[in-house]
Design a protein around this motif. Structure first.
Motif, PDB file in Angstrom:
ATOM      1  N   LEU A   1      51.537 -11.980  10.403  1.00  0.00           N
ATOM      2  CA  LEU A   1      51.514 -10.577   9.974  1.00  0.00           C
ATOM      3  C   LEU A   1      51.973  -9.638  11.093  1.00  0.00           C
ATOM      4  CD1 LEU A   1      48.802  -8.735   7.904  1.00  0.00           C
ATOM      5  CD2 LEU A   1      49.615  -7.763  10.033  1.00  0.00           C
TER       6      LEU A   1
ATOM      7  N   GLN B   1      55.802  -8.340  12.150  1.00  0.00           N
ATOM      8  CA  GLN B   1      56.575  -7.316  11.451  1.00  0.00           C
ATOM      9  C   GLN B   1      56.676  -6.038  12.293  1.00  0.00           C
ATOM     10  OE1 GLN B   1      54.568  -5.774   7.826  1.00  0.00           O
ATOM     11  NE2 GLN B   1      52.683  -6.634   8.635  1.00  0.00           N
ATOM     12  N   ARG B   2      55.857  -5.950  13.345  1.00  0.00           N
ATOM     13  CA  ARG B   2      55.830  -4.748  14.181  1.00  0.00           C
ATOM     14  C   ARG B   2      56.742  -4.853  15.404  1.00  0.00           C
ATOM     15  NH1 ARG B   2      49.817  -5.790  14.217  1.00  0.00           N
ATOM     16  NH2 ARG B   2      49.094  -5.224  12.136  1.00  0.00           N
TER      17      ARG B   2
ATOM     18  N   THR C   1      52.504 -16.614   6.660  1.00  0.00           N
ATOM     19  CA  THR C   1      53.071 -15.292   6.430  1.00  0.00           C
ATOM     20  C   THR C   1      52.772 -14.888   4.989  1.00  0.00           C
ATOM     21  OG1 THR C   1      55.092 -13.953   6.587  1.00  0.00           O
ATOM     22  CG2 THR C   1      55.355 -16.239   5.865  1.00  0.00           C
TER      23      THR C   1
ATOM     24  N   TYR D   1      54.236  -8.951   3.895  1.00  0.00           N
ATOM     25  CA  TYR D   1      54.327  -8.606   5.317  1.00  0.00           C
ATOM     26  C   TYR D   1      55.738  -8.146   5.689  1.00  0.00           C
ATOM     27  CZ  TYR D   1      49.922 -11.284   5.684  1.00  0.00           C
ATOM     28  OH  TYR D   1      48.642 -11.777   5.520  1.00  0.00           O
ATOM     29  N   SER D   2      56.293  -7.242   4.943  1.00  0.00           N
ATOM     30  CA  SER D   2      57.634  -6.673   5.150  1.00  0.00           C
ATOM     31  C   SER D   2      58.650  -7.748   5.554  1.00  0.00           C
ATOM     32  CB  SER D   2      57.594  -5.500   6.130  1.00  0.00           C
ATOM     33  OG  SER D   2      57.154  -5.885   7.411  1.00  0.00           O
TER      34      SER D   2
ATOM     35  N   SER E   1      58.416 -10.177   7.882  1.00  0.00           N
ATOM     36  CA  SER E   1      57.849 -11.329   8.587  1.00  0.00           C
ATOM     37  C   SER E   1      58.499 -12.641   8.139  1.00  0.00           C
ATOM     38  CB  SER E   1      56.333 -11.395   8.374  1.00  0.00           C
ATOM     39  OG  SER E   1      55.785 -12.566   8.923  1.00  0.00           O
TER      40      SER E   1
ATOM     41  N   THR F   1      52.920 -19.172   2.702  1.00  0.00           N
ATOM     42  CA  THR F   1      53.168 -17.769   2.410  1.00  0.00           C
ATOM     43  C   THR F   1      52.376 -17.419   1.161  1.00  0.00           C
ATOM     44  OG1 THR F   1      54.860 -16.026   2.267  1.00  0.00           O
ATOM     45  CG2 THR F   1      55.286 -18.059   1.042  1.00  0.00           C
TER      46      THR F   1
ATOM     47  N   HIS G   1      47.543 -14.164  -3.157  1.00  0.00           N
ATOM     48  CA  HIS G   1      47.178 -13.268  -2.071  1.00  0.00           C
ATOM     49  C   HIS G   1      46.049 -12.310  -2.476  1.00  0.00           C
ATOM     50  CE1 HIS G   1      48.910 -10.778   1.548  1.00  0.00           C
ATOM     51  NE2 HIS G   1      47.618 -11.024   1.656  1.00  0.00           N
TER      52      HIS G   1
ATOM     53  N   GLY H   1      46.462 -13.891  14.662  1.00  0.00           N
ATOM     54  CA  GLY H   1      47.516 -12.893  14.534  1.00  0.00           C
ATOM     55  C   GLY H   1      48.130 -12.604  15.891  1.00  0.00           C
TER      56      GLY H   1
ATOM     57  N   GLN I   1      51.230 -10.936  18.263  1.00  0.00           N
ATOM     58  CA  GLN I   1      52.300  -9.947  18.349  1.00  0.00           C
ATOM     59  C   GLN I   1      52.955  -9.925  19.727  1.00  0.00           C
ATOM     60  OE1 GLN I   1      51.162  -6.038  16.959  1.00  0.00           O
ATOM     61  NE2 GLN I   1      52.665  -4.994  18.217  1.00  0.00           N
TER      62      GLN I   1
END
Length: 337
Positions: free
Chosen positions: A21, A24-25, A48, A52-53, A55, A74, A106, A218, A220
């Motif tokens: 997730l 995506q940032r 994913t 999650y846009s 991802s 997913t 989901h 998670g 990033q």
């Protein structure tokens, strides 16, 4: 390196799963680097979702040439079988693959079953028969839905929030999955950021009674990935200082607190509930300066516009009195500024 068998799927995954997730940032270049570094250092399970846009797209770029060496899960939040089939096709394109190892419903508000009128489970079965998905799973934040999903025997994996802040009823879900040989995937192992010592989180998950639990962290930043990779070489043990930290956190954080899951959103008044309702905890568990900017002061002030419509309470999977939490957090916040 610790391994977990995901129940009746027979899939063997690293105890360190990669929750995708957060990627995506970051930029595509950064995401691909993180994903590939994780893979080349032994992580073989990546999770994913269609929601999650980008991802999935980033994951597809990272693993186009190593697809058969990893396990991908997913998710689809579709409400009908037709829409789920569309989600699945989009996920396959984004991931640059012709199959999904674990395809998950989901966080549905109910437990999809054959004949329930939505066509969701039937669509998943058709996709499995066609070889597009290999195993059917479900994710949830609701105790009742999670229990029902385990009891039906329809699902091969359950993804559910689990950390050392878990309540007894949460631990019971974990134990139910073990008894039914259902793969248990632990999301929010850091309780949405409230747990700030990953060694404590990893050590708790690595206890013998949770040998069937596959956490997905998670990730990033590279520094976060490096922390979890280091535990593969030298696993932290649940004793002494780590045990003391866990007990301290339990005293401070168990009870009615916002986990930041965001299922209460969007707010009709524009309040960023998933952060504002737990601001007091964040101020005390992270450098407070980041939460005291003019931007965050404006976001917290929006609590004054709460309509008390009850929509957030109705959607909260933990049954929290969200307006009350918002008001308490706002009053506390004002003492910091």
């Amino acid at each position: 390196m610790d391994k977990v068998i995901l129940g009746k799927t027979g899939l063997e995954v690293n105890k360190n799963g990669f929750g995708a997730l957060p990627i995506q940032r970051v930029s595509k270049k950064e995401a691909v680097y993180l994903l590939q570094k994780a893979f080349y250092n032994g992580i073989n399970y990546f999770d994913t979702a269609r929601a999650y846009s980008d991802s999935e797209e980033k994951m597809g770029a990272a693993f186009k040439y190593t697809r058969d060496m990893i396990i991908i899960s997913t998710k689809s939040a579709a409400q009908t079988g037709e829409d789920m089939e569309k989600d699945l096709e989009e996920s396959l394109r984004n991931l640059q693959t012709d199959y999904i190892d674990i395809y998950q419903f989901h966080n549905p508000a109910f437990c999809p079953r054959p004949g329930d009128g939505t066509g969701l489970y039937e669509a998943a079965l058709r996709a499995k028969e066609a070889g597009k998905i290999r195993h059917i799973g479900i994710t949830n934040h609701r105790i009742a839905v999670a229990k029902e999903a385990v009891e039906t025997g329809l699902y091969e994996t359950m993804q559910f929030p689990f950390s050392y802040l878990a309540a007894e009823q949460d631990v019971e879900i974990v134990e139910m999955c073990r008894r039914e040989n259902m793969g248990f995937i632990a999301m929010k192992g850091l309780a949405g950021g409230l747990i700030n010592d990953s060694a404590c989180a990893y050590a708790y998950m690595n206890q013998p009674q949770f040998s069937h639990v596959a956490p997905i962290w998670g990730i990033q930043r590279e520094s976060e990935l490096d922390e979890f990779l280091s535990y593969q070489v030298c696993p932290p043990t649940l004793s002494g200082e780590l045990q003391d930290k866990i007990e301290k956190d339990k005293k401070e954080l168990t009870g009615d607190f916002c986990r930041g899951c965001g299922y209460c959103m969007p707010c009709p008044a524009g309040i960023e509930i998933n952060n504002c309702a737990r601001m007091s905890l964040m101020l005390r568990r992270a450098p407070s300066e980041a939460w005291l900017t003019e931007e965050w002061q404006a976001k917290m002030k929006k609590i004054e516009d709460c309509l008390h419509c009850g929509k957030c309470m109705n959607k909260c999977p933990y049954g929290l009195n969200t307006p009350d939490l918002l008001a308490k957090n706002y009053e506390d916040y004002k003492t910091f500024i």
